[in-house]
Structure formats: structure tokens, C-alpha cells
Scaffold this motif. Structure first.
Motif, PDB file in Angstrom:
ATOM      1  N   ASP A   7       0.829  -1.208   0.000  1.00 33.81           N
ATOM      2  CA  ASP A   7       0.000   0.000   0.000  1.00 33.81           C
ATOM      3  C   ASP A   7       0.859   1.253   0.000  1.00 33.81           C
ATOM      4  N   VAL A  10       2.466   1.835  -3.460  1.00 31.53           N
ATOM      5  CA  VAL A  10       1.516   2.358  -4.446  1.00 31.53           C
ATOM      6  C   VAL A  10       1.263   3.840  -4.187  1.00 31.53           C
ATOM      7  N   HIS A  30      -4.693   4.530  -9.554  1.00 30.90           N
ATOM      8  CA  HIS A  30      -5.033   3.485 -10.524  1.00 30.90           C
ATOM      9  C   HIS A  30      -3.783   3.054 -11.294  1.00 30.90           C
ATOM     10  N   SER A  32      -0.598   3.581 -10.497  1.00 34.45           N
ATOM     11  CA  SER A  32       0.406   3.039  -9.577  1.00 34.45           C
ATOM     12  C   SER A  32       0.073   1.610  -9.171  1.00 34.45           C
ATOM     13  N   THR A  33      -1.201   1.332  -8.969  1.00 32.13           N
ATOM     14  CA  THR A  33      -1.632  -0.028  -8.640  1.00 32.13           C
ATOM     15  C   THR A  33      -1.353  -0.959  -9.813  1.00 32.13           C
TER      16      THR A  33
END
Length: 65
Positions: A7, A10, A30, A32-33
Motif C-alpha cells: 500500500d 503504491v 489506478h 500506480s496499482t
């Protein structure tokens, strides 16, 4: 890597600049995920209707569908 570490990674990436133009906060998360997931799922394709997202995804080396 533990869940919290993923987490943080990201969110850290989302807080940096993107190659094409400035993106909105949720778009940055979005993208980065997707960058984090593509390591585990190399065939991951990015699906978005917003051209800023797809342009950045392509510039980041992600496949856009």
C-alpha cells in the motif's frame, strides 16, 4: 512484501510525477496499482476511458486495452 508495504509503495508512486501530464489523484492511484500488479501479472492490460490514463499507461510501459 507485506500488505502495508504494498500500500505504501503504491501511494508513494502515486505521489510522484507521471510521464505524459499531470493526472488526477485517483488516476495516479489506478496507474500506480497497475504498475505494482504487472510485476505479478505480466499480461495485465490497463482498461480506461480517460485518454490521460491510457496515454500515461502506455508511456509507463503498460498495455492499454
Amino acid at each position: 512484501m507485506d500488505h502495508d508495504g504494498a500500500d505504501r509503495g503504491v501511494l508513494t508512486r502515486a505521489g510522484t510525477t507521471f510521464p505524459v501530464e499531470q493526472v488526477r489523484t485517483l488516476d495516479a492511484i489506478h496507474l500506480s496499482t497497475a504498475l505494482a500488479f504487472v510485476e505479478a501479472f505480466p499480461e495485465l492490460a490497463m482498461v480506461a476511458l480517460d485518454r490521460r490514463v491510457t496515454d500515461n499507461a502506455t508511456a509507463l510501459g503498460l498495455v492499454s486495452a
